[in-house]
Design a protein around this motif. Structure first.
Motif, PDB file in Angstrom:
ATOM      1  N   ILE A  34       0.916  -2.005   0.036  1.00 60.98           N
ATOM      2  CA  ILE A  34       0.140   0.359  -0.213  1.00 60.98           C
ATOM      3  C   ILE A  34       0.515   1.667   0.283  1.00 60.98           C
ATOM      4  O   ILE A  34       2.118   1.231   0.944  1.00 60.98           O
ATOM      5  N   GLY A  35       1.000   1.628  -1.283  1.00 60.36           N
ATOM      6  CA  GLY A  35       2.274   3.355  -0.875  1.00 60.36           C
ATOM      7  C   GLY A  35       1.251   4.495  -0.890  1.00 60.36           C
ATOM      8  O   GLY A  35      -0.489   4.976  -0.500  1.00 60.36           O
ATOM      9  N   TYR A  36       1.845   5.257  -1.042  1.00 59.12           N
ATOM     10  CA  TYR A  36       0.961   6.924  -0.671  1.00 59.12           C
ATOM     11  C   TYR A  36       0.013   6.659  -2.012  1.00 59.12           C
ATOM     12  O   TYR A  36      -0.840   7.505  -1.524  1.00 59.12           O
ATOM     13  N   PRO A  37       0.341   6.752  -3.355  1.00 54.56           N
ATOM     14  CA  PRO A  37      -0.466   7.023  -4.072  1.00 54.56           C
ATOM     15  C   PRO A  37      -2.647   6.397  -3.709  1.00 54.56           C
ATOM     16  O   PRO A  37      -3.323   7.369  -3.618  1.00 54.56           O
ATOM     17  N   ALA A  38      -1.786   5.407  -3.149  1.00 53.13           N
ATOM     18  CA  ALA A  38      -3.308   4.268  -2.989  1.00 53.13           C
ATOM     19  C   ALA A  38      -3.813   4.571  -1.698  1.00 53.13           C
ATOM     20  O   ALA A  38      -5.255   5.200  -1.076  1.00 53.13           O
ATOM     21  N   LEU A  39      -3.019   5.887  -1.197  1.00 54.61           N
ATOM     22  CA  LEU A  39      -3.496   6.064   1.079  1.00 54.61           C
ATOM     23  C   LEU A  39      -4.331   7.382   0.402  1.00 54.61           C
ATOM     24  O   LEU A  39      -5.060   7.680   0.723  1.00 54.61           O
ATOM     25  N   LEU A  40      -3.727   8.230  -0.679  1.00 53.13           N
ATOM     26  CA  LEU A  40      -4.395   9.573  -0.983  1.00 53.13           C
ATOM     27  C   LEU A  40      -5.519   9.509  -2.002  1.00 53.13           C
ATOM     28  O   LEU A  40      -6.437  10.128  -2.355  1.00 53.13           O
ATOM     29  N   GLU A  41      -5.732   7.855  -2.698  1.00 48.69           N
ATOM     30  CA  GLU A  41      -6.801   7.951  -3.133  1.00 48.69           C
ATOM     31  C   GLU A  41      -8.861   7.912  -1.963  1.00 48.69           C
ATOM     32  O   GLU A  41      -9.573   8.548  -2.374  1.00 48.69           O
ATOM     33  N   ALA A  42      -7.064   7.372  -0.675  1.00 48.79           N
ATOM     34  CA  ALA A  42      -8.735   7.595   0.552  1.00 48.79           C
ATOM     35  C   ALA A  42      -9.396   9.027   0.629  1.00 48.79           C
ATOM     36  O   ALA A  42      -9.923   9.380   1.145  1.00 48.79           O
ATOM     37  N   ALA A  43      -8.365   9.744   0.365  1.00 50.34           N
ATOM     38  CA  ALA A  43      -8.564  11.398   0.866  1.00 50.34           C
ATOM     39  C   ALA A  43      -9.617  11.199   0.023  1.00 50.34           C
ATOM     40  O   ALA A  43     -10.794  12.478  -0.011  1.00 50.34           O
ATOM     41  N   GLY A  44      -9.499  10.965  -1.513  1.00 51.85           N
ATOM     42  CA  GLY A  44     -10.746  11.548  -2.456  1.00 51.85           C
ATOM     43  C   GLY A  44     -12.211  11.181  -2.164  1.00 51.85           C
ATOM     44  O   GLY A  44     -12.784  12.280  -2.127  1.00 51.85           O
ATOM     45  N   THR A  45     -12.049   9.896  -2.017  1.00 52.53           N
ATOM     46  CA  THR A  45     -13.594  10.020  -1.536  1.00 52.53           C
ATOM     47  C   THR A  45     -13.946  10.784  -0.008  1.00 52.53           C
ATOM     48  O   THR A  45     -15.722  11.215  -0.486  1.00 52.53           O
ATOM     49  N   VAL A  46     -12.689  11.120   0.459  1.00 55.20           N
ATOM     50  CA  VAL A  46     -13.700  11.820   1.234  1.00 55.20           C
ATOM     51  C   VAL A  46     -13.777  13.565   1.621  1.00 55.20           C
ATOM     52  O   VAL A  46     -14.856  13.485   1.720  1.00 55.20           O
TER      53      VAL A  46
END
Ligand SMILES: Cc1cc2nc3c(=O)[nH]c(=O)nc-3n(C[C@H](O)[C@H](O)[C@H](O)COP(=O)(O)OP(=O)(O)OC[C@H]3O[C@@H](n4cnc5c(N)ncnc54)[C@H](O)[C@@H]3O)c2cc1C
Length: 463
Positions: free
Chosen positions: A78-90
């Motif tokens: 699980i890298g930084y870009p995948a974690l950023l995707e979580a932010a997109g949903t919120v």
């Protein structure tokens, strides 16, 4: 049609607080924002994305430390870009919800860059270059801030980032240097270190977050170092040398720090350029911030300013309240509500930090006879169950009156825990008494129980 009672520039927390208060009081309100979706920097590129990232990384690290899940995570990258995707949903959820507030209250949302033309007119230019003019009886300027960028640092280079552009990173850095160890620098230090990046945190001062209680500063420094961060105090940059495959931070002390990326975290400046303030006679200070009076009025009575653009405390929480108070003053011609004297500080490092009121250092300087009550999280059943034993609640109270003077907390849920104490600390006169926590019954097991433990610990020192 383009005449409004209140025109708000900026749809972050400051603008939203002002717009909602004015609209609910029956005023005709327009909100202008140059970003295509409402919510301000708070929702789109600072508070919310950094908090979602931090939470995702904290969860990831928590799973890795848990023998039940660790094996399952072994083959998961699980890298930084995948974690950023979580932010997109919120972020999308926040925009939808906030848009609903404006729609339900008949607030007109206008997309574009606003600029004052004269005392009662702003011109709005949208991304397609089309312009329109709006007239207002009153204005609330809530334009926020942007990262401070010195001229001698090349921010167009992909290896040089600031708090806004770090959210556009499409790779997980192997290493990162953070220049600036304020709240933003420390929060991102926790994020990148817990993601496994080699981390240099460079501080121009002699300690981290010197406005905090010394015990908390020591704890933060200890835990960041324990996680593997390299912290360097008393350092000033000489120059930044971005290369194709790395970036070198040259320090005045002669050190050279090489890393994949540099995150520049050296404060922020007000978004007041190109706002046409010269056309209405409002001046800005060296940080491009607007000075305001008691009721958030600028030097021009019908133009108010709230939020980060007026400077301290520079928090989403406070900005919203400032917006509400400014709009109340517009609507009623008076406002007797003020920002609370002790605005809580929430710092989302790992471990989390939160505090309200003076530190031990400040109370000693003021010669106030105080006593300390501690609760270590490792002794709380709830902290043991959730396996978050790092942390402490510390209550400072007057040793004669038992009045709570300060609350300092770090560890799991610190930013929530502090509000329990705030409710008692903000009571008038004798109702603010640490003995409340010794005498009341708490749910068990809870983190709130830390208050009982800390109160008993402190009271036992006095009697
Ligand atoms: C990395 C980071 C983390 C943070 N974390 C926290 C936190 O955990 N908790 C907390 O309370 N605070 C936090 N903050 C602070 C918080 O983000 C700000 O206090 C808050 O966003 C300020 O709200 P605002 O309404 O003043 O401005 P903003 O939220 O910045 O909104 C300003 C809006 O104005 C618009 N605008 C600017 N100029 C114009 C113009 N001329 N015309 C039209 N529109 C314009 C912008 O597009 C923007 O949408 C954090 C800040 C940073 C940088």
């Amino acid at each position: 049609m383009n005449r409004y009672d209140v025109v708000v520039i900026g749809s972050g927390p400051g603008g939203e607080g002002a717009a909602m208060t004015a609209a609910k009081a029956g005023k005709r309100v327009a909100v202008i924002d140059w970003h295509e979706a409402i919510g301000g920097g708070c929702v789109h590129w600072v508070t919310i994305p950094s908090k979602v990232l931090r939470h995702a990384i904290w969860q990831y690290q928590d799973f890795r430390d848990n023998p039940l899940f660790a094996r399952a995570l072994e083959h998961l990258d699980i890298g930084y870009p995948a974690l950023l995707e979580a932010a997109g949903t919120v972020i999308a959820g926040q925009v939808k919800m906030r848009r609903g507030f404006y729609d339900r209250n008949d607030v007109r949302l206008i997309d574009g860059h606003a600029r004052f033309i004269d005392m009662h007119t702003v011109e709005v230019t949208n991304s397609r270059g089309a312009t329109q003019r709006l007239q207002g009886d009153h204005f609330v300027v809530a334009v926020g801030t942007s990262p401070y960028r010195p001229d001698d640092v090349d921010f167009s280079h992909p290896r040089v980032r600031d708090a806004d552009t770090i959210l556009e990173l499409d790779t997980t850095p192997g290493s990162i240097t953070i220049y600036g160890a304020g709240v933003i620098g420390c929060e991102y230090a926790s994020i990148f270190r817990n993601l496994g990046c080699k981390l240099n945190l460079v501080n121009s001062r002699d300690k981290l977050l010197s406005f905090l209680d010394d015990e908390i500063i020591d704890a933060l420094s200890y835990h960041l170092r324990d996680q593997g961060a390299l912290i360097r105090h008393h350092e000033q940059y000489e120059r930044v040398e971005p290369r194709d495959d790395e970036v070198v931070l040259h320090l005045e002390s002669g050190k050279k720090l090489k890393s994949d990326f540099l995150l520049w975290a050296q404060g922020r400046t007000g978004n007041t350029d190109a706002l046409g303030l010269e056309n209405v006679g409002i001046e800005v200070n060296s940080r491009k911030q607007i000075e305001v009076g008691e009721h958030y009025q600028t030097s021009v009575g019908h133009i108010y300013a709230v939020g980060d653009v007026i400077g301290f405390p520079g928090l989403a929480s406070a900005s919203y309240d400032q917006g509400r108070f400014a709009a109340t003053h517009i609507v009623e011609g008076a406002c007797d509500r003020r920002l609370v004297e002790n605005v809580p500080t929430g710092i989302y490092t790992i471990p989390e930090i939160s505090s309200i009121g003076p530190t031990e250092r400040e109370l000693t300087e003021r010669q106030i006879p105080y006593e300390v009550g501690h609760a270590l999280f490792r002794s709380l059943a709830r902290a043991q169950i959730v396996n978050c034993r790092v942390g402490m609640l510390k209550l400072l109270f007057h040793r004669e009156t038992f009045e709570i003077l300060g609350i300092h907390c770090f560890g799991y849920q610190a930013a929530e825990i502090v509000h329990i104490g705030q409710a008692i600390m903000s009571q008038p006169d004798e109702a603010n008494d640490i003995r409340y926590f010794a005498d009341t019954t708490f749910n068990y097991p809870t983190m709130a129980e830390a208050y009982r433990v800390a109160a008993l610990n402190g009271i036992n020192r006095v009697i």
